[in-house]
Write a protein that holds these residues in place. Sequence first.
Motif, mmCIF file in Angstrom:
data_model
loop_
_atom_site.group_PDB
_atom_site.id
_atom_site.type_symbol
_atom_site.label_atom_id
_atom_site.label_comp_id
_atom_site.label_asym_id
_atom_site.label_seq_id
_atom_site.Cartn_x
_atom_site.Cartn_y
_atom_site.Cartn_z
ATOM 1 N N GLY A 1 0.780 -1.230 0.000
ATOM 2 C CA GLY A 1 0.000 0.000 0.000
ATOM 3 C C GLY A 1 0.808 1.274 0.000
ATOM 4 O O GLY A 1 0.313 2.324 0.429
ATOM 5 N N ALA A 2 2.049 1.203 -0.491
ATOM 6 C CA ALA A 2 2.887 2.415 -0.526
ATOM 7 C C ALA A 2 4.012 2.223 -1.531
ATOM 8 O O ALA A 2 4.491 1.087 -1.720
ATOM 9 C CB ALA A 2 3.478 2.698 0.852
ATOM 10 N N PRO A 3 4.449 3.300 -2.181
ATOM 11 C CA PRO A 3 5.631 3.190 -3.057
ATOM 12 C C PRO A 3 6.871 2.923 -2.216
ATOM 13 O O PRO A 3 7.048 3.501 -1.136
ATOM 14 C CB PRO A 3 5.701 4.554 -3.744
ATOM 15 N N LEU A 4 7.735 2.032 -2.704
ATOM 16 C CA LEU A 4 8.938 1.658 -1.962
ATOM 17 C C LEU A 4 10.198 2.303 -2.515
ATOM 18 O O LEU A 4 11.210 2.393 -1.813
ATOM 19 C CB LEU A 4 9.095 0.130 -1.977
ATOM 20 N N PHE A 5 10.163 2.742 -3.770
ATOM 21 C CA PHE A 5 11.340 3.335 -4.412
ATOM 22 C C PHE A 5 10.988 4.662 -5.050
ATOM 23 O O PHE A 5 9.877 4.856 -5.559
ATOM 24 C CB PHE A 5 11.899 2.408 -5.502
#
Length: 298
Positions: A45-49
Amino acid sequence: MIKRSHIRQFLAVVDAGSFTRAAQQIRVTQPALSTGVADLERLVGAPLFIRNRRQIRLTEAGGRFLPIARDLERGFRTADSFGRAEESDKPVLKLGTIRSVPGEFFQSIAALLARDFALEISENSDSELRAAIHGGRLNAAIAPLRSGERDPHVIALYEEPVVMFVGADHPLAGQGEVAPEQLAPETMIARRSCEFLDATSRFFTRHRVRPRFALRSDSDERCLRMVAAGVGITTAPVSLAIDGIVPIKVSGYEFRRELGLLFDPAWRAQPEMEGRLARVLPAIRRAAADWQEARVDG
């Protein structure tokens, strides 16, 4: 559901710092890797990069997810090795090595480790071995130490110069030292496993030495045997010497390497591993000292 492949892909990008390099290291296509990371980002549920043309960086969420991912990968590795460890009554030690470690020396170290561990051995470059240890994919590796590198989880093994080797009957074999320019007419052999390959090329280019190459090979043995055959000359650590070749000093060529045994701190900290390593490390240090005396200083 988050799968092991998601964790493996995420850690590969973190350790490689590039989707392209990460895809090469874990042997998947770049589109497949990008899809896998995007799928993981959807699941958490979130961008990691943060992606841009110059670099790949972790987002705040990616930084928080990283220790979780490393713990998960260690758990997967423990589960993978559980049955094999019971069958052999020895824990698995995933050991990496650079290709240019002398075979006789590596044999002695592997024999000592094999008394207490079930070895799984792989070969790779220094940077890839370090990334694999950092990512939890290797437990230990024999690799060149960097300048001033001293750490509780690094065991220094031995140090040696890198020299030019020529055939025993080569006209330069009897000279103690030669200027780089004297090698301009020579045919060279390139050891692709050489840690100083690019630096050596720059060294000779500065001295306007641009030789013809008879062979470029990943095999140290083949390269050195071609030197003995009179096909060409090459640079190599002094301990790789074989019959039929002799070292000569090249003015200004002062490269040295120190090999060490690097450990994954989390793996080494396990009580069982600490106990087994306490038994084997003194013998490894003695074997390295004997090698230094016999093949480097002797």
